[in-house]
Design a protein around this motif. Structure first.
Motif, mmCIF file in Angstrom:
data_model
loop_
_atom_site.group_PDB
_atom_site.id
_atom_site.type_symbol
_atom_site.label_atom_id
_atom_site.label_comp_id
_atom_site.label_asym_id
_atom_site.label_seq_id
_atom_site.Cartn_x
_atom_site.Cartn_y
_atom_site.Cartn_z
ATOM 1 N N ARG A 82 0.850 -1.184 0.000
ATOM 2 C CA ARG A 82 0.000 0.000 0.000
ATOM 3 C C ARG A 82 0.889 1.239 0.000
ATOM 4 N N VAL A 83 0.631 2.141 -0.941
ATOM 5 C CA VAL A 83 1.467 3.340 -1.067
ATOM 6 C C VAL A 83 0.607 4.596 -1.090
ATOM 7 N N ILE A 84 1.199 5.673 -0.682
ATOM 8 C CA ILE A 84 0.469 6.923 -0.639
ATOM 9 C C ILE A 84 0.286 7.501 -2.040
ATOM 10 N N VAL A 85 -0.869 8.092 -2.262
ATOM 11 C CA VAL A 85 -1.163 8.772 -3.517
ATOM 12 C C VAL A 85 -1.124 10.282 -3.296
ATOM 13 N N ALA A 86 -1.831 10.730 -2.268
ATOM 14 C CA ALA A 86 -1.893 12.153 -1.956
ATOM 15 C C ALA A 86 -2.309 12.318 -0.506
ATOM 16 N N SER A 87 -1.931 13.454 0.068
ATOM 17 C CA SER A 87 -2.309 13.721 1.456
ATOM 18 C C SER A 87 -2.593 15.196 1.651
ATOM 19 N N SER A 88 -3.370 15.460 2.698
ATOM 20 C CA SER A 88 -3.771 16.813 3.050
ATOM 21 C C SER A 88 -3.593 16.978 4.555
ATOM 22 N N GLY A 134 1.914 12.174 7.499
ATOM 23 C CA GLY A 134 3.014 11.360 7.029
ATOM 24 C C GLY A 134 2.736 10.706 5.695
ATOM 25 N N LEU A 135 3.710 9.903 5.243
ATOM 26 C CA LEU A 135 3.635 9.284 3.931
ATOM 27 C C LEU A 135 3.440 7.772 4.004
ATOM 28 N N LYS A 136 3.462 7.223 5.197
ATOM 29 C CA LYS A 136 3.384 5.778 5.349
ATOM 30 C C LYS A 136 2.051 5.370 5.965
ATOM 31 N N PRO A 137 1.616 4.149 5.683
ATOM 32 C CA PRO A 137 0.349 3.686 6.279
ATOM 33 C C PRO A 137 0.333 3.772 7.804
ATOM 34 N N TYR A 138 1.472 3.522 8.442
ATOM 35 C CA TYR A 138 1.488 3.543 9.905
ATOM 36 C C TYR A 138 1.341 4.946 10.498
ATOM 37 N N ASP A 139 1.378 5.963 9.664
ATOM 38 C CA ASP A 139 1.146 7.332 10.130
ATOM 39 C C ASP A 139 -0.342 7.627 10.334
ATOM 40 N N TYR A 140 -1.199 6.728 9.887
ATOM 41 C CA TYR A 140 -2.637 6.974 9.918
ATOM 42 C C TYR A 140 -3.341 5.933 10.783
ATOM 43 N N ASP A 141 -4.316 6.408 11.541
ATOM 44 C CA ASP A 141 -4.978 5.580 12.539
ATOM 45 C C ASP A 141 -6.297 4.980 12.066
ATOM 46 N N TYR A 142 -6.927 5.630 11.122
ATOM 47 C CA TYR A 142 -8.264 5.207 10.701
ATOM 48 C C TYR A 142 -8.275 4.995 9.192
ATOM 49 N N TRP A 143 -8.998 3.960 8.769
ATOM 50 C CA TRP A 143 -9.015 3.569 7.362
ATOM 51 C C TRP A 143 -10.432 3.258 6.893
ATOM 52 N N GLY A 144 -10.677 3.575 5.646
ATOM 53 C CA GLY A 144 -11.911 3.142 5.014
ATOM 54 C C GLY A 144 -11.772 1.731 4.482
ATOM 55 N N GLN A 145 -12.832 1.233 3.883
ATOM 56 C CA GLN A 145 -12.852 -0.145 3.415
ATOM 57 C C GLN A 145 -12.232 -0.306 2.030
ATOM 58 N N GLY A 146 -12.014 0.793 1.356
ATOM 59 C CA GLY A 146 -11.406 0.752 0.034
ATOM 60 C C GLY A 146 -12.431 0.754 -1.079
#
Length: 122
Positions: free
Chosen positions: A45-51, A103-115
């Motif tokens: 899983r890789v980052i596409v964009a962030s705000s 951040g740029l990594k998945p571990y920087d984020y605490d909450y996720w959608g289902q995709g």
């Protein structure tokens, strides 16, 4: 507890456009950094964009720079990803994420959608 629900994925021809939405609930939307990640089959899983919080800063992966735009509507607690000039290599499951760190990594984020699946045909 923040809940995220993505929508807007689908099948599109190369060169086409899609807009993904991520509706957030259960938290103070403006206080979170938000991001879109994607994961293709067999790949990480890789980052596409962030705000950043309040949308003061944005980041784009080189692969989507100039084609994708991330935006957030605080009144609607919704994050968007406008995707233009889509390419077959953009095919992946796209995930919305929220967290306290910008951040740029998945571990920087605490909450996720289902995709939501995005498929770009050549």
């Amino acid at each position: 507890q923040v809940q995220l629900v993505e929508s807007g994925g689908g099948l599109v021809q190369a060169g086409g456009s899609l807009r993904l939405s991520c509706a957030a609930s259960g938290g103070t939307f403006s206080s979170y950094s938000m991001a879109w990640f994607r994961q293709a089959p067999g790949k990480e899983r890789v980052i596409v964009a962030s705000s950043s919080w309040r949308g003061l800063s944005t980041y784009y992966a080189d692969s989507v720079k100039g084609r994708f735009t991330i935006s957030r509507d605080t009144a609607k607690s919704t994050l968007y990803l406008q995707m233009n000039s889509l390419k077959p290599e953009d095919t992946a499951v796209y995930y919305c994420a929220a967290g306290g760190r910008y951040g740029l990594k998945p571990y920087d984020y605490d909450y996720w959608g289902q995709g939501t699946q995005v498929t770009v045909s050549s």
